[in-house]
Design a protein around this motif. Structure first.
Motif, PDB file in Angstrom:
ATOM      1  N   THR A 134      -1.436  11.144  -1.886  1.00 16.31           N
ATOM      2  CA  THR A 134      -0.988   9.756  -1.764  1.00 16.31           C
ATOM      3  C   THR A 134       0.461   9.690  -2.226  1.00 16.31           C
ATOM      4  O   THR A 134       0.793  10.202  -3.294  1.00 16.31           O
ATOM      5  CB  THR A 134      -1.843   8.821  -2.654  1.00 16.31           C
ATOM      6  OG1 THR A 134      -3.207   9.000  -2.293  1.00 16.31           O
ATOM      7  CG2 THR A 134      -1.459   7.374  -2.438  1.00 16.31           C
ATOM      8  N   GLU A 142       3.978   7.046  -2.523  1.00 16.25           N
ATOM      9  CA  GLU A 142       4.490   5.675  -2.461  1.00 16.25           C
ATOM     10  C   GLU A 142       5.848   5.647  -1.756  1.00 16.25           C
ATOM     11  O   GLU A 142       6.467   6.676  -1.526  1.00 16.25           O
ATOM     12  CB  GLU A 142       4.674   5.120  -3.882  1.00 16.25           C
ATOM     13  CG  GLU A 142       3.453   5.240  -4.777  1.00 16.25           C
ATOM     14  CD  GLU A 142       2.319   4.337  -4.338  1.00 16.25           C
ATOM     15  OE1 GLU A 142       2.606   3.282  -3.755  1.00 16.25           O
ATOM     16  OE2 GLU A 142       1.141   4.696  -4.561  1.00 16.25           O
ATOM     17  N   ASN A 155      -5.840  16.274  -0.258  1.00 16.26           N
ATOM     18  CA  ASN A 155      -5.688  14.861  -0.604  1.00 16.26           C
ATOM     19  C   ASN A 155      -4.285  14.619  -1.111  1.00 16.26           C
ATOM     20  O   ASN A 155      -3.768  15.387  -1.912  1.00 16.26           O
ATOM     21  CB  ASN A 155      -6.664  14.478  -1.722  1.00 16.26           C
ATOM     22  CG  ASN A 155      -8.100  14.610  -1.268  1.00 16.26           C
ATOM     23  OD1 ASN A 155      -8.508  14.009  -0.284  1.00 16.26           O
ATOM     24  ND2 ASN A 155      -8.865  15.431  -1.979  1.00 16.26           N
ATOM     25  N   ILE A 202       1.989   7.169   2.408  1.00 19.59           N
ATOM     26  CA  ILE A 202       1.214   8.285   2.963  1.00 19.59           C
ATOM     27  C   ILE A 202      -0.122   8.338   2.244  1.00 19.59           C
ATOM     28  O   ILE A 202      -0.181   8.271   1.023  1.00 19.59           O
ATOM     29  CB  ILE A 202       1.925   9.638   2.728  1.00 19.59           C
ATOM     30  CG1 ILE A 202       3.245   9.694   3.481  1.00 19.59           C
ATOM     31  CG2 ILE A 202       1.032  10.797   3.146  1.00 19.59           C
ATOM     32  CD1 ILE A 202       3.967  11.002   3.298  1.00 19.59           C
ATOM     33  N   GLN A 203      -1.174   8.461   3.030  1.00 23.69           N
ATOM     34  CA  GLN A 203      -2.498   8.618   2.459  1.00 23.69           C
ATOM     35  C   GLN A 203      -3.250   9.689   3.247  1.00 23.69           C
ATOM     36  O   GLN A 203      -3.525   9.507   4.435  1.00 23.69           O
ATOM     37  CB  GLN A 203      -3.259   7.298   2.575  1.00 23.69           C
ATOM     38  CG  GLN A 203      -3.627   6.705   1.245  1.00 23.69           C
ATOM     39  CD  GLN A 203      -4.328   5.382   1.410  1.00 23.69           C
ATOM     40  OE1 GLN A 203      -4.000   4.600   2.299  1.00 23.69           O
ATOM     41  NE2 GLN A 203      -5.303   5.125   0.558  1.00 23.69           N
ATOM     42  N   CYS A 204      -3.554  10.776   2.589  1.00 23.19           N
ATOM     43  CA  CYS A 204      -4.327  11.836   3.237  1.00 23.19           C
ATOM     44  C   CYS A 204      -5.607  12.018   2.449  1.00 23.19           C
ATOM     45  O   CYS A 204      -5.571  12.114   1.221  1.00 23.19           O
ATOM     46  CB  CYS A 204      -3.586  13.174   3.197  1.00 23.19           C
ATOM     47  SG  CYS A 204      -2.131  13.217   4.209  1.00 23.19           S
ATOM     48  N   GLN A 205      -6.712  12.079   3.175  1.00 24.86           N
ATOM     49  CA  GLN A 205      -7.979  12.238   2.493  1.00 24.86           C
ATOM     50  C   GLN A 205      -8.805  13.339   3.140  1.00 24.86           C
ATOM     51  O   GLN A 205      -9.104  13.268   4.330  1.00 24.86           O
ATOM     52  CB  GLN A 205      -8.738  10.920   2.535  1.00 24.86           C
ATOM     53  CG  GLN A 205      -9.383  10.600   1.210  1.00 24.86           C
ATOM     54  CD  GLN A 205      -9.866   9.164   1.179  1.00 24.86           C
ATOM     55  OE1 GLN A 205     -10.300   8.624   2.184  1.00 24.86           O
ATOM     56  NE2 GLN A 205      -9.785   8.537   0.017  1.00 24.86           N
ATOM     57  N   GLY A 211       0.822  -1.212   0.000  1.00 30.87           N
ATOM     58  CA  GLY A 211       0.000   0.000   0.000  1.00 30.87           C
ATOM     59  C   GLY A 211       0.851   1.254   0.000  1.00 30.87           C
ATOM     60  O   GLY A 211       2.056   1.199   0.172  1.00 30.87           O
ATOM     61  N   PRO A 212       0.197   2.413  -0.227  1.00 28.07           N
ATOM     62  CA  PRO A 212       0.950   3.664  -0.204  1.00 28.07           C
ATOM     63  C   PRO A 212       1.492   3.970   1.192  1.00 28.07           C
ATOM     64  O   PRO A 212       0.935   3.505   2.191  1.00 28.07           O
ATOM     65  CB  PRO A 212      -0.078   4.705  -0.631  1.00 28.07           C
ATOM     66  CG  PRO A 212      -1.407   4.083  -0.418  1.00 28.07           C
ATOM     67  CD  PRO A 212      -1.225   2.607  -0.507  1.00 28.07           C
TER      68      PRO A 212
END
Lengths: 241, 119
Positions: A27, A29, A25, A6-9, A3-4
């Motif tokens: 993402t 890797e 937002n 960093i993930q900000c939503q 999975g990535p």
């Protein structure tokens, strides 16, 4: 993993009335060096502080390596703040002890080697060091961790061009290749060639995220030039004096 | 040899060009092992992924060969090396005629200038 990293939503952060992050937002890797670029006050430092858990957003989700900011994420994030925070009475070697106690992944030998290469005497107290040397010590500490994510807030702003080259090559030589380095800066032309990817941020939102070479290929210009174009402000034309 | 990168073209393409020139100029000779991606990246002050991309392009051009035991070496295939050298030379000649044309010389006049210089 897969999975990535960093993930900000839809992340929102306010300081009083001022909205620093407005539905951001992002993402990212693993295994990349990424530039976080934006004009002053665009939300770069706020985003970095949200990622490392120093600030808590009012709204939205932040996941680092699949987890919300907390004990685990702190153990995999190596953070370089935009200003030095070490007590002046501490010796450089005290800081090594400190980091050794705090972080499992701190490689003291590496830190000592880097100090040697830079002719920094580790028995000196922080308050006796020049501003530039302090910044170098801080970077050495941060880069001596085998972290998954390095968050570097303005690592080259306060040092001379020769030291800048040193800092950039330190980052290149020492980052963990499976890890990601996020560098916030507005000195784009200095960092451009070490970056894989750039994230443009403006008014608390990501407005562009692209590979450096894709930008050069498509636009026929450097990221630095593109930045100047995207964030151009029309000078105030005061007319006749 | 210094690494020179200009501002408006993709970095990996420039790295590829400069590595090609280094090989053809004998900086790395046929069969020689190239430094690691990381070392080359540090030397040029660029991102290792970008250097990797440039080296992969050399591989697919046949100028370098990657194998498990030796790592990445310069090809020993003289036909490829000579072909590459010839096409680089071609480019330089073309550039010369283009620049001469900008100054208003015909191809023949430009050739004449070249010959005169030789004597």
């Amino acid at each position: 993993m897969g999975g990535p990293l960093i993930q900000c939503q839809d992340v929102w952060k306010r300081y009083g009335k001022k909205e620093a992050l407005r539905g951001l937002n992002l993402t990212l890797e693993s295994g990349k060096i990424v530039g976080l670029l934006g004009p002053n006050g665009s939300g770069k430092t706020t985003l970095i502080k949200v990622l490392n858990g120093l600030l808590c957003p009012e709204h939205g989700t932040v996941l680092i390596d699949g987890e919300a900011p907390g004990t685990y994420t702190k153990s995999i994030i190596s953070y370089l703040p935009d200003k030095p925070y070490f007590a002046g009475w501490m010796k450089v070697s005290d800081l090594f002890d400190f980091f050794g106690d705090f972080y499992m992944d701190f490689d003291r030998e590496r830190a000592e080697q880097m100090c040697k290469a830079l002719l920094i005497d580790t028995s000196l107290k922080m308050k006796t060091l020049s501003k530039g040397t302090k910044e170098k010590v801080q970077l050495i500490l941060v880069m001596s961790r085998r972290a998954k994510l390095y968050l570097l807030d303005e690592p080259i702003a306060g040092v001379d061009p020769a030291a800048r080259d040193f800092i950039l090559s330190t980052i290149l030589n020492n980052y963990n290749q499976d890890g990601t380095v996020l560098i916030s800066t507005h000195l784009i032309s200095d960092v451009e060639r070490v970056l894989d990817e750039v994230v443009f941020i403006q008014n608390g939102q990501v407005v562009r995220q692209e590979l450096v070479d894709d930008i050069r290929e498509k636009e026929g210009k450097s990221v630095d030039e593109l930045f100047r174009e995207v964030f151009r402000t029309i000078p105030y034309g005061g007319g006749e004096w | 040899m210094e690494w020179k990168l200009d501002d408006n073209r993709p970095i990996w393409i420039q790295l590829q060009e400069q590595l090609t020139r280094k090989i053809l100029a004998g900086w790395y000779h046929a069969g020689e092992k190239l430094p690691s991606v990381r070392d080359l990246a540090t030397e040029a002050g660029v991102n290792p992924n970008t250097m990797q991309r440039a080296l992969a392009a050399l591989d697919s051009a046949g100028l370098t060969v990657t194998n498990r035991t030796m790592g990445r070496t310069v090809t020993e295939d003289q036909i490829i090396l000579e072909g590459m050298r010839a096409s680089l030379a071609e480019g330089i000649i073309e550039q010369f005629f283009d620049s001469a044309a900008e100054l208003g010389y015909t191809k023949e006049q430009a050739m004449e200038l070249l010959k005169r210089r030789e004597s």
